[in-house]
Design an enzyme around this catalytic site. Sequence first.
Site, PDB file in Angstrom:
ATOM      1  N   ASN A 159       2.394   4.382  -3.549  1.00  0.00           N
ATOM      2  CA  ASN A 159       1.500   4.125  -2.423  1.00  0.00           C
ATOM      3  C   ASN A 159       2.013   4.769  -1.145  1.00  0.00           C
ATOM      4  OD1 ASN A 159      -0.027   2.708  -4.182  1.00  0.00           O
ATOM      5  ND2 ASN A 159       0.684   0.683  -3.535  1.00  0.00           N
TER       6      ASN A 159
ATOM      7  N   HIS B 182       5.238   9.375  -3.075  1.00  0.00           N
ATOM      8  CA  HIS B 182       4.110  10.182  -2.596  1.00  0.00           C
ATOM      9  C   HIS B 182       4.012  10.241  -1.076  1.00  0.00           C
ATOM     10  CE1 HIS B 182       1.891   9.671  -6.738  1.00  0.00           C
ATOM     11  NE2 HIS B 182       2.922  10.489  -6.792  1.00  0.00           N
TER      12      HIS B 182
HETATM   13  P1  NAD Z   1      -5.236   4.634  -9.669  1.00  0.00           P
HETATM   14  O1  NAD Z   1      -6.372   4.587  -8.692  1.00  0.00           O
HETATM   15  O2  NAD Z   1      -5.171   5.662 -10.703  1.00  0.00           O
HETATM   16  O3  NAD Z   1      -5.076   3.258 -10.454  1.00  0.00           O
HETATM   17  C1  NAD Z   1      -5.158   2.060  -9.799  1.00  0.00           C
HETATM   18  C2  NAD Z   1      -4.931   0.944 -10.821  1.00  0.00           C
HETATM   19  O4  NAD Z   1      -4.974  -0.277 -10.100  1.00  0.00           O
HETATM   20  C3  NAD Z   1      -5.984   0.868 -11.920  1.00  0.00           C
HETATM   21  O5  NAD Z   1      -5.332   0.791 -13.189  1.00  0.00           O
HETATM   22  C4  NAD Z   1      -6.731  -0.423 -11.591  1.00  0.00           C
HETATM   23  O6  NAD Z   1      -7.189  -1.103 -12.759  1.00  0.00           O
HETATM   24  C5  NAD Z   1      -5.659  -1.209 -10.891  1.00  0.00           C
HETATM   25  N1  NAD Z   1      -6.117  -2.296 -10.015  1.00  0.00           N
HETATM   26  C6  NAD Z   1      -7.307  -2.428  -9.392  1.00  0.00           C
HETATM   27  N2  NAD Z   1      -7.337  -3.600  -8.723  1.00  0.00           N
HETATM   28  C7  NAD Z   1      -6.141  -4.203  -8.932  1.00  0.00           C
HETATM   29  C8  NAD Z   1      -5.577  -5.442  -8.518  1.00  0.00           C
HETATM   30  N3  NAD Z   1      -6.252  -6.291  -7.728  1.00  0.00           N
HETATM   31  N4  NAD Z   1      -4.323  -5.755  -8.942  1.00  0.00           N
HETATM   32  C9  NAD Z   1      -3.631  -4.912  -9.734  1.00  0.00           C
HETATM   33  N5  NAD Z   1      -4.116  -3.726 -10.169  1.00  0.00           N
HETATM   34  C10 NAD Z   1      -5.357  -3.378  -9.758  1.00  0.00           C
HETATM   35  O7  NAD Z   1      -4.013   4.634  -8.727  1.00  0.00           O
HETATM   36  P2  NAD Z   1      -2.695   5.346  -8.963  1.00  0.00           P
HETATM   37  O8  NAD Z   1      -2.369   5.412 -10.424  1.00  0.00           O
HETATM   38  O9  NAD Z   1      -1.769   4.689  -8.052  1.00  0.00           O
HETATM   39  O10 NAD Z   1      -2.969   6.909  -8.539  1.00  0.00           O
HETATM   40  C11 NAD Z   1      -3.641   7.348  -7.418  1.00  0.00           C
HETATM   41  C12 NAD Z   1      -2.706   8.004  -6.390  1.00  0.00           C
HETATM   42  O11 NAD Z   1      -3.377   8.053  -5.157  1.00  0.00           O
HETATM   43  C13 NAD Z   1      -1.477   7.194  -6.127  1.00  0.00           C
HETATM   44  O12 NAD Z   1      -0.417   7.734  -6.798  1.00  0.00           O
HETATM   45  C14 NAD Z   1      -1.274   7.201  -4.619  1.00  0.00           C
HETATM   46  O13 NAD Z   1      -0.394   8.211  -4.214  1.00  0.00           O
HETATM   47  C15 NAD Z   1      -2.624   7.506  -4.070  1.00  0.00           C
HETATM   48  N6  NAD Z   1      -3.293   6.314  -3.495  1.00  0.00           N
HETATM   49  C16 NAD Z   1      -2.571   5.468  -2.669  1.00  0.00           C
HETATM   50  C17 NAD Z   1      -3.172   4.334  -2.147  1.00  0.00           C
HETATM   51  C18 NAD Z   1      -2.360   3.420  -1.273  1.00  0.00           C
HETATM   52  O14 NAD Z   1      -1.348   3.842  -0.709  1.00  0.00           O
HETATM   53  N7  NAD Z   1      -2.740   2.149  -1.144  1.00  0.00           N
HETATM   54  C19 NAD Z   1      -4.508   4.062  -2.448  1.00  0.00           C
HETATM   55  C20 NAD Z   1      -5.209   4.962  -3.274  1.00  0.00           C
HETATM   56  C21 NAD Z   1      -4.571   6.070  -3.782  1.00  0.00           C
END
Ligand code: NAD
Length: 266
Positions: free
Chosen positions: A103, A124
Amino acid sequence: MGHSPTQDAHDILTEAARVLILTGAGMSAPSGIPTFRGPDGMWHNFRPEELATPEAFARDPLLVWRWYGWRRELIAQCQPNAGHVALARWMSRHDGVTLVTQNVDGLHERAAKEIGSADPIRLHGSIFRVRCTECGTESGHQEAVDASTEDTLPRCEACGGLLRPAVVWFGEQLPFDALSQASDAAREADACLVIGTSGAVYPAAGLAHEAVSSGAPLIVVDPGETAYDGMADVRLVGSADEVVPEIVDELGARPSAAKAATPPCR
Ligand code: NAD
Ligand code: ZN
């Protein structure tokens, strides 16, 4: 093993001297920050994969900065949830826990600051940092971004070059030090806890595979399906803010640490 998945997870983590935790966007979903692949991941009909790339930034830096400006404002209004806080509390009692996050939102860091625990390893980058596209200088950047025209976009103080968010985009290399520290922790781990990540984004996703190859049992916390489900020893199907406190709140300092001079602090 106990009688419920929660008990099983708790037992695995109680036994482990070293734990690798890997978190993804789902960790922060209960705080109100959308995941990329979830229903709220879109912004003005753009998919994140179209904007979070070096090519998109080269083609249209204004568009990409507008998207980041929107995400920064959204994140600034969000708070660490009970899951972030529970992990920070556990880490303050147990120094064998290494937290690795994908994140960029800084919520683990905010919880850690409140509790006084160690910062996560950031794979990241951070959405509140910037890097110069010309000279590479990186710095913190909390202020609002004026993305009204290309001329108002943030510029480097050192060389005047265009600044970009200091995050890792699709197709870019991960920071070497962060990845090698995380990889060491994965190989040394006695247990691996994966929270809110689909397991689709490499090389971050590979860390859980490294831990499992080294013999660590795998616990997966996610309300949906993930690429890890087939290899998980325990699957906890639920939201990070509810499940994580349930499994880690009761974990104290590990028995061997309790024998040392410093008493477990709770
Ligand atoms: P992803 O979007 O691929 O996967 C997110 C996962 O979270 C899914 O498996 C989903 O089922 C799960 N999820 C949804 N709601 C949830 C909850 N309440 N509790 C637990 N799990 C839950 O995300 P990723 O694999 O992290 O890849 C996307 C990339 O984009 C990341 O590596 C990151 O760098 C970036 N990103 C970061 C943020 C952030 O900083 N908050 C947000 C979005 C994307
Ligand atoms: Zn510069």
